[in-house]
Design a protein around this motif. Structure first.
Motif, PDB file in Angstrom:
ATOM      1  N   CYS A 120       0.924  -1.294  -0.256  1.00  0.00           N
ATOM      2  CA  CYS A 120      -0.065   0.152  -0.194  1.00  0.00           C
ATOM      3  C   CYS A 120       0.954   1.228   0.146  1.00  0.00           C
ATOM      4  CB  CYS A 120      -1.041  -0.278   0.954  1.00  0.00           C
ATOM      5  SG  CYS A 120      -0.281   0.413   2.885  1.00  0.00           S
ATOM      6  N   THR A 136      -4.253  -0.659  -4.270  1.00  0.00           N
ATOM      7  CA  THR A 136      -4.836   0.153  -5.528  1.00  0.00           C
ATOM      8  C   THR A 136      -4.195  -0.353  -6.979  1.00  0.00           C
ATOM      9  OG1 THR A 136      -3.390   1.957  -5.335  1.00  0.00           O
ATOM     10  CG2 THR A 136      -5.563   1.830  -3.963  1.00  0.00           C
ATOM     11  N   ARG A 137      -4.761   0.223  -7.839  1.00  0.00           N
ATOM     12  CA  ARG A 137      -3.904   0.291  -9.302  1.00  0.00           C
ATOM     13  C   ARG A 137      -2.913   1.060  -9.131  1.00  0.00           C
ATOM     14  NH1 ARG A 137      -9.807   0.936 -11.583  1.00  0.00           N
ATOM     15  NH2 ARG A 137      -9.683   2.302 -10.112  1.00  0.00           N
ATOM     16  N   GLU A 138      -2.843   2.283  -8.456  1.00  0.00           N
ATOM     17  CA  GLU A 138      -1.697   3.197  -8.354  1.00  0.00           C
ATOM     18  C   GLU A 138      -0.640   2.399  -7.857  1.00  0.00           C
ATOM     19  OE1 GLU A 138      -0.753   7.051  -5.917  1.00  0.00           O
ATOM     20  OE2 GLU A 138      -2.710   6.906  -6.626  1.00  0.00           O
ATOM     21  N   THR A 140      -4.296  -5.904  -7.728  1.00  0.00           N
ATOM     22  CA  THR A 140      -4.682  -5.682  -6.654  1.00  0.00           C
ATOM     23  C   THR A 140      -5.375  -6.654  -5.904  1.00  0.00           C
ATOM     24  OG1 THR A 140      -6.966  -4.936  -7.385  1.00  0.00           O
ATOM     25  CG2 THR A 140      -5.253  -3.399  -7.855  1.00  0.00           C
ATOM     26  N   ASP A 179      -9.985  -1.042  -6.289  1.00  0.00           N
ATOM     27  CA  ASP A 179      -9.214  -0.437  -5.321  1.00  0.00           C
ATOM     28  C   ASP A 179      -9.740  -0.561  -3.924  1.00  0.00           C
ATOM     29  OD1 ASP A 179      -7.404   0.225  -7.297  1.00  0.00           O
ATOM     30  OD2 ASP A 179      -8.117   2.308  -7.422  1.00  0.00           O
TER      31      ASP A 179
END
Length: 184
Positions: free
Chosen positions: A12, A88-90, A108, A143
């Motif tokens: 994360c 998340t995708r980020e 994810t 996410d």
């Protein structure tokens, strides 16, 4: 991470809320002789305790954050993991920017939980490979919301979402490594 053991890395932002929840819940639910779990943050702090609100949710779920210390992500952690689960995708993008060759084993948490229900494989590594080939079947909204500095309701919703996804993943992975003598 050890040879012969399937390794999972949870990721994360700062490694104080979501990925510690993922790590501790996965570790508690997976066969410890067959799996090992670690966590890290893409902007991670080094050796910080879990966020108190996230730790309270972990306690509510029956586990302790007492010995947890945060870690920043490293290419060594990513390279050694058989499966990388991000909040998340980020975060997944940050993992891939660090270690592009991790693409086929990075998902994810929500995405992989959904895919474990949709693909079939004889073992954990094959499950990851099959999930990577069928990634387009995963939900677009994959996410887990960041609860940091948010209210108790957001922390509870985040913890419950992580708990549900971890349960699905752990059940599937444990079933894939179960031996006949493990059956009731």
């Amino acid at each position: 991470m050890s040879d012969g053991v399937f390794s999972i890395l949870a990721v994360c932002t700062a490694n104080i809320c979501r990925s510690p929840l993922m790590e501790i819940l996965l570790r508690a639910r997976l066969d410890e002789t067959r799996f090992e779990v670690a966590s890290a943050g893409v902007r991670g702090w080094d050796r910080k305790p879990m966020d108190p609100a996230a730790a309270a949710e972990l306690t509510r779920l029956g586990h302790s954050a007492d010995s947890f210390e945060s870690h920043p992500i490293s290419s060594r952690l990513v390279t050694s993991a058989d499966l990388v689960l991000t909040a998340t995708r980020e975060h997944r993008s940050a993992v891939l920017a660090l270690t592009p060759q991790a693409l086929r084993r990075s998902f994810t948490l929500v995405e992989f939980a959904e895919l474990t229900d949709l693909v079939d494989a004889p073992d954990p590594r094959a499950l990851v490979a099959e999930a990577a080939m069928r990634r387009s079947l995963a939900p677009a909204d994959a996410d887990v919301k960041d609860p940091y500095r948010r209210g108790p309701d957001v922390h509870r919703a985040t913890a419950d979402q992580i708990d549900a996804a971890v349960t699905r993943i752990a059940d599937r992975l444990n079933a894939l490594v179960a031996t006949p003598q493990d059956a009731p």
